[in-house]
Write an enzyme that holds these catalytic residues in place. Structure first.
Site, PDB file in Angstrom:
ATOM      1  N   SER A   8      59.929 -52.840  53.154  1.00 24.70           N
ATOM      2  CA  SER A   8      60.180 -51.131  52.415  1.00 24.70           C
ATOM      3  C   SER A   8      61.187 -49.895  53.124  1.00 24.70           C
ATOM      4  CB  SER A   8      58.603 -50.554  52.634  1.00 24.70           C
ATOM      5  OG  SER A   8      58.949 -49.524  52.136  1.00 24.70           O
ATOM      6  N   HIS A  31      61.630 -53.438  49.048  1.00 20.68           N
ATOM      7  CA  HIS A  31      60.013 -52.751  49.210  1.00 20.68           C
ATOM      8  C   HIS A  31      60.751 -51.490  48.239  1.00 20.68           C
ATOM      9  CE1 HIS A  31      55.959 -51.856  47.274  1.00 20.68           C
ATOM     10  NE2 HIS A  31      56.100 -51.601  48.106  1.00 20.68           N
ATOM     11  N   ASP A  33      59.485 -47.537  47.949  1.00 23.74           N
ATOM     12  CA  ASP A  33      58.461 -46.983  47.411  1.00 23.74           C
ATOM     13  C   ASP A  33      59.221 -45.216  46.680  1.00 23.74           C
ATOM     14  OD1 ASP A  33      56.460 -47.809  48.679  1.00 23.74           O
ATOM     15  OD2 ASP A  33      57.667 -47.796  50.124  1.00 23.74           O
ATOM     16  N   MET A  35      58.149 -41.711  44.552  1.00 25.37           N
ATOM     17  CA  MET A  35      56.971 -40.952  44.853  1.00 25.37           C
ATOM     18  C   MET A  35      57.626 -39.555  44.000  1.00 25.37           C
ATOM     19  SD  MET A  35      55.858 -41.212  48.618  1.00 25.37           S
ATOM     20  CE  MET A  35      56.162 -43.203  49.254  1.00 25.37           C
ATOM     21  N   HIS A  64      57.903 -49.508  43.821  1.00 22.35           N
ATOM     22  CA  HIS A  64      56.233 -49.453  43.839  1.00 22.35           C
ATOM     23  C   HIS A  64      56.607 -48.121  43.579  1.00 22.35           C
ATOM     24  CE1 HIS A  64      52.796 -49.238  46.018  1.00 22.35           C
ATOM     25  NE2 HIS A  64      52.337 -48.300  45.017  1.00 22.35           N
ATOM     26  N   MET A  66      54.225 -44.692  42.640  1.00 27.07           N
ATOM     27  CA  MET A  66      53.550 -43.732  42.631  1.00 27.07           C
ATOM     28  C   MET A  66      53.683 -42.587  42.562  1.00 27.07           C
ATOM     29  SD  MET A  66      53.263 -44.720  46.424  1.00 27.07           S
ATOM     30  CE  MET A  66      54.330 -45.695  47.323  1.00 27.07           C
ATOM     31  N   MET A 135      46.210 -51.949  47.699  1.00 24.91           N
ATOM     32  CA  MET A 135      46.819 -50.258  48.920  1.00 24.91           C
ATOM     33  C   MET A 135      46.111 -50.442  50.381  1.00 24.91           C
ATOM     34  SD  MET A 135      49.735 -49.109  48.005  1.00 24.91           S
ATOM     35  CE  MET A 135      49.621 -48.168  49.436  1.00 24.91           C
ATOM     36  N   ASP A 173      49.850 -53.771  51.314  1.00 27.69           N
ATOM     37  CA  ASP A 173      50.946 -52.557  51.421  1.00 27.69           C
ATOM     38  C   ASP A 173      50.291 -51.154  52.021  1.00 27.69           C
ATOM     39  OD1 ASP A 173      52.975 -50.211  51.572  1.00 27.69           O
ATOM     40  OD2 ASP A 173      52.960 -49.984  49.185  1.00 27.69           O
TER      41      ASP A 173
END
Length: 228
Positions: A8, A31, A33, A35, A64, A66, A135, A173
């Site tokens: 990540s 990965h 993330d 957000m 991913h 979020m 998660m 994750d």
């Protein structure tokens, strides 16, 4: 079965993302993330960074999301170069339609569940997905401690996947490290996101190889993988 390790970049140096991607060469996916400071209380990066990163590395990107309103934004991450896009079922208005759109644009479609979200209500959606993300911490920040109470949920999810005869991946994750990866593999996970456990070491690429070897040793003898 082969285990996949997805470092990540949330734990990487954002000022050196191209170099940090190269530092984990040999990883299965990178990965990313995303957000938005609404769905989770943190703000990271968006489409332009994903687009730049996809040009800077040969490692496929596992995004991913979020974020709120993934129905609107997820397809743009495919267009930006992501090979896999994960949306949160808690935020999606039409998860089946969204999964189909992600697939139609050429990426793998994945759905994520927060720790308190049960898998059972979404059993009928599984054939629409290429991967499911459980998660193992509350989403929003890296470096959190692994939640052991998620292991039964991972087992139940793997049982549902097997019951339907699906070839989908099961990703975990949050708090994944050398100390926790074997428990996740035994429970049924085969794709592992690791942030600080990889980027916090002197040789991130070697750590990726070591984590993969750990997971594969367990998977080879796991009851869920027999005859898979």
């Amino acid at each position: 079965m082969a285990a996949q390790i997805n470092p990540s970049i949330l734990s990487a140096d954002f000022a050196r993302l191209a170099d940090e991607a190269e530092a984990v060469k040999g990883a299965d996916w990178l990965h990313v993330d995303v957000m938005d400071n609404h769905f989770v209380p943190n703000l990271t990066l968006g489409v332009p960074i994903v687009e730049s990163l996809s040009r800077a590395t040969d490692t496929p990107l596992d995004c991913h999301l979020m974020i709120e309103d993934p129905d609107r934004w997820a397809p743009q991450y495919v267009e930006a170069g992501a090979g896999s896009v994960t949306f949160h079922v808690e935020a999606a208005a039409a998860p089946v339609r969204l999964a189909r759109e992600i697939r139609a644009k050429g990426a793998r479609a994945s759905m994520a569940l927060k720790p308190a979200t049960p898998i059972e209500p979404y059993e009928d959606l599984l054939p629409e997905l290429d991967m499911l993300l459980i998660m193992t911490v509350e989403p929003g920040f890296g470096g959190q401690a692994f939640l052991d109470i998620m292991l039964p949920k991972i087992r139940r999810t793997r049982e549902l996947i097997s019951r339907h005869g699906l070839q989908m991946w099961l990703q975990v994750d949050g708090g994944v490290s050398a100390e926790t990866i074997e428990r996740c593999a035994e429970a049924g996970a085969d794709v592992f996101v690791a942030g600080s456990a990889v980027y916090g070491t002197e040789d991130p690429a070697a750590t990726v190889r070591a984590l993969r070897a750990q997971a594969e040793r367990v998977t080879a003898g796991a009851a869920w993988a027999c005859g898979h």
